[in-house]
Design an enzyme around this catalytic site. Structure first.
Site, PDB file in Angstrom:
ATOM      1  N   CYS A  89      35.783  41.702  37.303  1.00 26.34           N
ATOM      2  CA  CYS A  89      34.815  40.689  37.717  1.00 26.34           C
ATOM      3  C   CYS A  89      34.052  40.236  36.485  1.00 26.34           C
ATOM      4  O   CYS A  89      33.640  41.063  35.670  1.00 26.34           O
ATOM      5  CB  CYS A  89      33.852  41.292  38.736  1.00 26.34           C
ATOM      6  SG  CYS A  89      32.565  40.162  39.278  1.00 26.34           S
ATOM      7  N   HIS A 131      37.808  38.055  46.860  1.00 24.32           N
ATOM      8  CA  HIS A 131      36.810  38.462  45.856  1.00 24.32           C
ATOM      9  C   HIS A 131      35.641  37.470  45.798  1.00 24.32           C
ATOM     10  O   HIS A 131      34.479  37.866  45.830  1.00 24.32           O
ATOM     11  CB  HIS A 131      37.508  38.582  44.491  1.00 24.32           C
ATOM     12  CG  HIS A 131      36.609  39.000  43.372  1.00 24.32           C
ATOM     13  ND1 HIS A 131      36.676  40.246  42.792  1.00 24.32           N
ATOM     14  CD2 HIS A 131      35.612  38.331  42.712  1.00 24.32           C
ATOM     15  CE1 HIS A 131      35.749  40.326  41.835  1.00 24.32           C
ATOM     16  NE2 HIS A 131      35.115  39.174  41.756  1.00 24.32           N
TER      17      HIS A 131
HETATM   18 ZN   LIG Z   1      33.485  38.553  40.592  1.00 27.66          ZN
END
Ligand SMILES: [Zn+2]
Length: 161
Positions: A89, A131
């Protein structure tokens, strides 16, 4: 278009639930342009508005070799199957962790013109959709790890979402 610095943990905006977009006005369009530029500049394949400090339900996706996707008020309407993925991320730089994601997802949302769009996705696109939509609910992939010991340090993120 402007590059916007990406918020990283422990910024509290990453744990907030973002608000629905009611009108796709100039400020939403500017945000989307800035998010697309920021995502590409950061080498990411997806970005959610709270990652650039704006708690609105907007995501952009840019998988190399495919057209960029913009989704406003996106929602996962169906998840099928399960698989393990190594996920990273942009807001948790330098780490990846193995988590479970769906084999395929169906997502609906609106495009820049307000038209409803539906996407059926598998593989990387399915993972990125899950996500980024998680970001709008204040959920990060590390929330799915049993323990932070499962996080692995990496030199360069393999998949930066
Ligand atoms: Zn992310």
């Amino acid at each position: 278009m402007t590059f916007i610095p990406i918020r990283a943990l422990p910024d509290p905006i990453l744990k907030q639930k973002s608000k629905r977009v009611r009108n796709i006005d100039g400020s939403v369009k500017k945000l989307i342009g800035d998010m697309i530029e920021t995502m590409h500049a950061a080498g990411g394949v997806g970005l959610a508005a709270p990652q650039v400090g704006v708690p609105w339900r907007v995501i952009v996706i840019g998988i190399p070799g495919e057209e960029d996707i913009v989704l406003i008020n996106p929602k996962v309407v169906r998840r099928t199957g399960e698989r393990l993925v190594d996920e990273g991320c942009l807001s948790i730089p330098g780490y990846i962790g193995q988590i479970k994601r769906a084999m395929s997802v169906r997502v609906k949302g609106r495009d820049l013109t307000g038209k409803e769009i539906r996407i059926k996705a598998t593989e990387l696109l399915a993972e990125v959709l899950e996500h980024e939509i998680d970001h709008l609910n204040g959920v990060l992939y590390i929330d799915y790890l049993d323990s932070m010991d499962k996080l692995r340090k990496i030199e360069l993120a393999e998949a930066q979402l």
